[in-house]
Design a protein around this motif. Structure first.
Motif, PDB file in Angstrom:
ATOM      1  N   TYR A  69      24.241   3.607 141.887  1.00 44.97           N
ATOM      2  CA  TYR A  69      22.820   3.550 142.536  1.00 44.97           C
ATOM      3  C   TYR A  69      22.482   2.265 142.914  1.00 44.97           C
ATOM      4  CZ  TYR A  69      17.875   3.660 143.282  1.00 44.97           C
ATOM      5  OH  TYR A  69      16.570   3.504 143.798  1.00 44.97           O
ATOM      6  N   VAL A  70      22.840   1.182 142.295  1.00 44.33           N
ATOM      7  CA  VAL A  70      22.515   0.036 142.665  1.00 44.33           C
ATOM      8  C   VAL A  70      23.339  -0.397 143.930  1.00 44.33           C
ATOM      9  CG1 VAL A  70      22.553  -2.851 142.027  1.00 44.33           C
ATOM     10  CG2 VAL A  70      21.292  -1.135 140.636  1.00 44.33           C
ATOM     11  N   HIS A  71      24.684  -0.202 143.727  1.00 43.24           N
ATOM     12  CA  HIS A  71      25.573  -0.372 144.583  1.00 43.24           C
ATOM     13  C   HIS A  71      25.577   0.088 146.001  1.00 43.24           C
ATOM     14  CE1 HIS A  71      29.533  -0.047 146.839  1.00 43.24           C
ATOM     15  NE2 HIS A  71      29.912  -1.277 146.443  1.00 43.24           N
ATOM     16  N   ASP A  72      24.902   1.459 146.053  1.00 40.63           N
ATOM     17  CA  ASP A  72      24.582   2.166 147.226  1.00 40.63           C
ATOM     18  C   ASP A  72      23.553   1.692 147.931  1.00 40.63           C
ATOM     19  OD1 ASP A  72      26.525   3.816 146.650  1.00 40.63           O
ATOM     20  OD2 ASP A  72      25.519   5.565 146.012  1.00 40.63           O
ATOM     21  N   LYS A  73      22.607   1.143 147.152  1.00 39.96           N
ATOM     22  CA  LYS A  73      21.315   0.458 147.613  1.00 39.96           C
ATOM     23  C   LYS A  73      21.629  -0.814 148.044  1.00 39.96           C
ATOM     24  CE  LYS A  73      18.643   3.919 147.191  1.00 39.96           C
ATOM     25  NZ  LYS A  73      18.346   4.652 148.187  1.00 39.96           N
ATOM     26  N   VAL A  74      22.134  -1.889 147.719  1.00 40.68           N
ATOM     27  CA  VAL A  74      22.177  -3.050 147.960  1.00 40.68           C
ATOM     28  C   VAL A  74      23.556  -3.331 148.663  1.00 40.68           C
ATOM     29  CG1 VAL A  74      22.678  -5.522 147.104  1.00 40.68           C
ATOM     30  CG2 VAL A  74      21.040  -3.827 145.871  1.00 40.68           C
ATOM     31  N   GLY A  75      24.745  -2.535 148.665  1.00 40.12           N
ATOM     32  CA  GLY A  75      25.844  -2.853 149.142  1.00 40.12           C
ATOM     33  C   GLY A  75      26.106  -3.148 150.785  1.00 40.12           C
ATOM     34  N   ARG A  76      25.083  -2.420 151.364  1.00 28.86           N
ATOM     35  CA  ARG A  76      25.289  -3.149 152.876  1.00 28.86           C
ATOM     36  C   ARG A  76      24.135  -3.961 153.434  1.00 28.86           C
ATOM     37  NH1 ARG A  76      26.171   1.363 151.626  1.00 28.86           N
ATOM     38  NH2 ARG A  76      25.361   3.365 152.479  1.00 28.86           N
ATOM     39  N   THR A  77      23.602  -4.829 152.465  1.00 31.03           N
ATOM     40  CA  THR A  77      22.594  -5.644 152.710  1.00 31.03           C
ATOM     41  C   THR A  77      23.097  -7.178 152.473  1.00 31.03           C
ATOM     42  OG1 THR A  77      21.624  -5.931 150.349  1.00 31.03           O
ATOM     43  CG2 THR A  77      20.897  -4.188 151.743  1.00 31.03           C
ATOM     44  N   GLN A  78      22.398  -8.159 152.875  1.00 31.81           N
ATOM     45  CA  GLN A  78      22.635  -9.582 152.800  1.00 31.81           C
ATOM     46  C   GLN A  78      22.660 -10.030 151.268  1.00 31.81           C
ATOM     47  OE1 GLN A  78      19.555 -11.891 154.527  1.00 31.81           O
ATOM     48  NE2 GLN A  78      18.030 -10.912 153.328  1.00 31.81           N
ATOM     49  N   PHE A  79      22.233  -9.322 150.297  1.00 29.53           N
ATOM     50  CA  PHE A  79      21.974  -9.427 148.811  1.00 29.53           C
ATOM     51  C   PHE A  79      23.286  -8.885 147.921  1.00 29.53           C
ATOM     52  CE2 PHE A  79      17.809  -8.457 150.406  1.00 29.53           C
ATOM     53  CZ  PHE A  79      17.321  -9.876 150.295  1.00 29.53           C
ATOM     54  N   PHE A  80      24.339  -8.402 148.939  1.00 27.72           N
ATOM     55  CA  PHE A  80      25.518  -7.941 148.110  1.00 27.72           C
ATOM     56  C   PHE A  80      26.548  -9.074 147.962  1.00 27.72           C
ATOM     57  CE2 PHE A  80      29.709  -6.176 148.166  1.00 27.72           C
ATOM     58  CZ  PHE A  80      29.571  -5.143 147.084  1.00 27.72           C
ATOM     59  N   GLU A  81      26.852  -9.427 146.746  1.00 28.57           N
ATOM     60  CA  GLU A  81      28.116 -10.207 146.793  1.00 28.57           C
ATOM     61  C   GLU A  81      29.299  -9.415 145.560  1.00 28.57           C
ATOM     62  OE1 GLU A  81      28.463 -14.676 144.421  1.00 28.57           O
ATOM     63  OE2 GLU A  81      26.691 -13.950 144.858  1.00 28.57           O
ATOM     64  N   LYS A  82      30.496  -9.635 146.163  1.00 32.77           N
ATOM     65  CA  LYS A  82      31.399  -9.091 145.257  1.00 32.77           C
ATOM     66  C   LYS A  82      31.745  -9.810 144.113  1.00 32.77           C
ATOM     67  CE  LYS A  82      35.676  -6.467 145.739  1.00 32.77           C
ATOM     68  NZ  LYS A  82      36.656  -5.941 146.695  1.00 32.77           N
ATOM     69  N   LEU A  83      31.859  -9.257 142.875  1.00 29.20           N
ATOM     70  CA  LEU A  83      32.030 -10.105 141.758  1.00 29.20           C
ATOM     71  C   LEU A  83      33.238  -9.587 141.021  1.00 29.20           C
ATOM     72  CD1 LEU A  83      28.526 -10.232 140.179  1.00 29.20           C
ATOM     73  CD2 LEU A  83      29.570 -11.895 141.578  1.00 29.20           C
ATOM     74  N   ASP A  84      34.196 -10.348 140.436  1.00 27.32           N
ATOM     75  CA  ASP A  84      35.194  -9.965 139.473  1.00 27.32           C
ATOM     76  C   ASP A  84      34.499  -9.598 138.244  1.00 27.32           C
ATOM     77  OD1 ASP A  84      37.337  -9.711 138.086  1.00 27.32           O
ATOM     78  OD2 ASP A  84      37.896 -11.741 137.988  1.00 27.32           O
ATOM     79  N   MET A  85      34.565  -8.307 137.785  1.00 27.22           N
ATOM     80  CA  MET A  85      34.030  -7.688 136.711  1.00 27.22           C
ATOM     81  C   MET A  85      34.976  -7.535 135.630  1.00 27.22           C
ATOM     82  SD  MET A  85      30.929  -7.784 137.455  1.00 27.22           S
ATOM     83  CE  MET A  85      29.990  -6.969 136.387  1.00 27.22           C
ATOM     84  N   LEU A  86      36.215  -8.063 135.593  1.00 30.45           N
ATOM     85  CA  LEU A  86      37.060  -7.637 134.798  1.00 30.45           C
ATOM     86  C   LEU A  86      37.146  -8.876 133.585  1.00 30.45           C
ATOM     87  CD1 LEU A  86      40.151  -6.331 136.492  1.00 30.45           C
ATOM     88  CD2 LEU A  86      38.663  -5.024 135.284  1.00 30.45           C
ATOM     89  N   ALA A  87      36.749  -8.701 132.303  1.00 31.53           N
ATOM     90  CA  ALA A  87      36.228  -9.616 131.395  1.00 31.53           C
ATOM     91  C   ALA A  87      37.682  -9.649 130.699  1.00 31.53           C
ATOM     92  CB  ALA A  87      35.477  -9.336 130.413  1.00 31.53           C
ATOM     93  N   ASP A  88      37.811 -11.193 130.517  1.00 30.87           N
ATOM     94  CA  ASP A  88      39.002 -11.415 129.607  1.00 30.87           C
ATOM     95  C   ASP A  88      38.539 -12.450 128.360  1.00 30.87           C
ATOM     96  OD1 ASP A  88      41.380 -11.882 128.615  1.00 30.87           O
ATOM     97  OD2 ASP A  88      42.386 -13.326 129.856  1.00 30.87           O
ATOM     98  N   PRO A  89      37.758 -11.748 127.358  1.00 28.53           N
ATOM     99  CA  PRO A  89      37.168 -12.370 126.511  1.00 28.53           C
ATOM    100  C   PRO A  89      37.871 -13.043 125.398  1.00 28.53           C
ATOM    101  CG  PRO A  89      36.690 -10.286 126.139  1.00 28.53           C
ATOM    102  CD  PRO A  89      37.537 -10.144 127.312  1.00 28.53           C
ATOM    103  N   ASP A  90      37.414 -14.119 124.976  1.00 31.45           N
ATOM    104  CA  ASP A  90      38.118 -14.676 123.814  1.00 31.45           C
ATOM    105  C   ASP A  90      37.730 -14.111 122.465  1.00 31.45           C
ATOM    106  OD1 ASP A  90      35.590 -15.884 124.340  1.00 31.45           O
ATOM    107  OD2 ASP A  90      35.814 -17.614 123.332  1.00 31.45           O
ATOM    108  N   ASP A  91      36.499 -13.461 122.453  1.00 34.14           N
ATOM    109  CA  ASP A  91      35.994 -12.517 121.359  1.00 34.14           C
ATOM    110  C   ASP A  91      35.453 -11.417 122.012  1.00 34.14           C
ATOM    111  OD1 ASP A  91      34.882 -11.298 119.251  1.00 34.14           O
ATOM    112  OD2 ASP A  91      33.655 -13.047 118.544  1.00 34.14           O
ATOM    113  N   PRO A  92      36.334 -10.070 122.189  1.00 31.57           N
ATOM    114  CA  PRO A  92      35.413  -9.156 122.679  1.00 31.57           C
ATOM    115  C   PRO A  92      34.346  -8.439 122.012  1.00 31.57           C
ATOM    116  CG  PRO A  92      37.993  -8.948 122.367  1.00 31.57           C
ATOM    117  CD  PRO A  92      37.588 -10.024 121.486  1.00 31.57           C
ATOM    118  N   ARG A  93      33.918  -8.805 120.978  1.00 25.17           N
ATOM    119  CA  ARG A  93      32.810  -8.326 120.128  1.00 25.17           C
ATOM    120  C   ARG A  93      31.616  -9.230 120.511  1.00 25.17           C
ATOM    121  NH1 ARG A  93      34.572  -9.270 114.496  1.00 25.17           N
ATOM    122  NH2 ARG A  93      35.758 -10.712 115.569  1.00 25.17           N
ATOM    123  N   ASP A  94      31.895 -10.169 121.313  1.00 23.37           N
ATOM    124  CA  ASP A  94      30.666 -11.104 121.602  1.00 23.37           C
ATOM    125  C   ASP A  94      30.691 -11.431 123.278  1.00 23.37           C
ATOM    126  OD1 ASP A  94      28.573 -12.848 121.466  1.00 23.37           O
ATOM    127  OD2 ASP A  94      29.780 -14.378 121.024  1.00 23.37           O
TER     128      ASP A  94
END
Length: 67
Positions: free
Chosen positions: A32-57
């Protein structure tokens, strides 16, 4: 998104979505958010793949990254 509220006033104001529900609800909210914001000036592509040192935190990882 509809222009009814001012929104952020500077870059230090962030929105954190802590998805703790069902995956389909999380995915639906993201689509929903992607569809609403995706074609606006507020859209910024982010790397959302986490490589956490502690996956529980994941929130702690976010806090440490902000330092």
């Amino acid at each position: 998104m509809r222009g009814e509220a001012e929104g952020r006033r500077d870059a230090k104001q962030i929105t954190l979505f802590d998805s703790v529900g069902f995956a389909i609800e999380d995915f639906s909210a993201l689509r929903y958010v992607h569809d609403k914001v995706g074609r606006t000036q507020f859209f910024e592509k982010l790397d959302m793949l986490a490589d956490p040192d502690d996956p529980r935190d994941l929130f702690g990882m976010l806090q440490r990254a902000a330092l």
